[in-house]
Scaffold this motif. Structure first.
Motif: not given
Length: 270
Positions: A44-47, A251-258
């Protein structure tokens, strides 16, 4: 009864070095020979362009062909490049271990790998990724050192994006070639002492992930801490958070959860 003890021994020998089962990268070690693994992942990420929270879901199957060779196949579904969830990409991965040095409480491994991906997405960003974002190929080497409860690994690779526009004349809107690197560390926190393959393992990880593109001089460096639970030496539950340390890329996002879950079937084929 004899078969049960043999299976238990295989499970222990396969998952004792659990602290090198990294969440964001692959180690040089392979899964057990003649085994099959299935894995489901969600990211999940915030675009930053659309302002939406978007996700990617990956279904993967893995084969331990022998002690030195393993292959993966995966498909992805996401709403990152569309307004609705859709089938996005498929890819294949192979890794061959060519150096093995074993000690009493340590080992060293080196492996070479290659990957190819086909994606329906159009190139929009500077970051090159074969997780579902782009069509391309990647190849590299991995070195992993296990020292009792600590495992350290590094990966060096090259990525070639094969997206449309690569051969067009004039300046390119996005990069098509990149050098990737990672430095990963994993520590086995629990159990303090093995008494049964049914014990739950808790592993903690931190991974440094970076990329430098060639045709357009861009870079990023990310840090990714993660936690992992291993149940009955056969199932893995991973939780990781990846965030940017520095970058001049779009970049699409600079942070994400996996989040991912994996199940291993030992001696699944002859």
């Amino acid at each position: 009864m004899k078969q049960i003890f043999i299976a238990a021994g295989l499970l222990l020998s396969s998952y004792l070095p659990a602290q090198e089962l990294y969440v964001f990268t692959e180690p040089a070690s392979n899964m057990p020979a003649k085994s099959i693994g299935v894995k489901q992942s969600a990211k999940w990420l915030n675009n930053q362009m659309s302002g939406r929270t978007e996700s990617r879901h990956t279904s993967e199957i893995m084969f331990g062909v022998n002690k030195n060779l393993m292959v993966h196949g995966a498909v992805t579904f996401s709403d990152m490049y569309s307004s609705n969830m859709r089938a996005e990409s498929y890819r294949a991965y192979a890794k061959y271990r060519f150096i093995t040095i074993d000690g009493m409480y340590s080992h060293f491994r080196m492996a070479a790998f290659a990957e190819a991906s086909k994606s329906r997405n159009k190139p929009h960003y500077d970051e090159l990724s074969l997780e579902g974002d782009q069509t391309g190929v990647q190849a590299g080497v991995i070195a992993t050192q296990l020292l009792h409860k600590l495992a350290i690994s590094t990966t060096l690779s090259l990525t070639e994006s094969l997206q449309e526009g690569r051969s067009a004349p004039g300046p390119k809107p996005v990069p098509y070639r990149a050098f990737n690197y990672s430095l990963s560390a994993g520590y086995l926190l629990f159990p303090k002492k093995y008494t049964s393959y049914e014990q739950t393992n808790l592993n903690l990880y931190v991974e440094l992930l970076g990329q430098r593109t060639y045709d357009k001089k861009r870079y990023f460096v990310d840090l990714a801490p993660a936690a992992q639970l291993i149940f009955n030496s056969q199932a893995k539950l991973n939780l990781g958070y990846r965030f940017q340390l520095g970058s001049d890329m779009m970049r699409m996002a600079d942070r994400s959860w996996l989040v991912s879950f994996e199940w291993l079937f030992l001696n699944a084929f002859k």
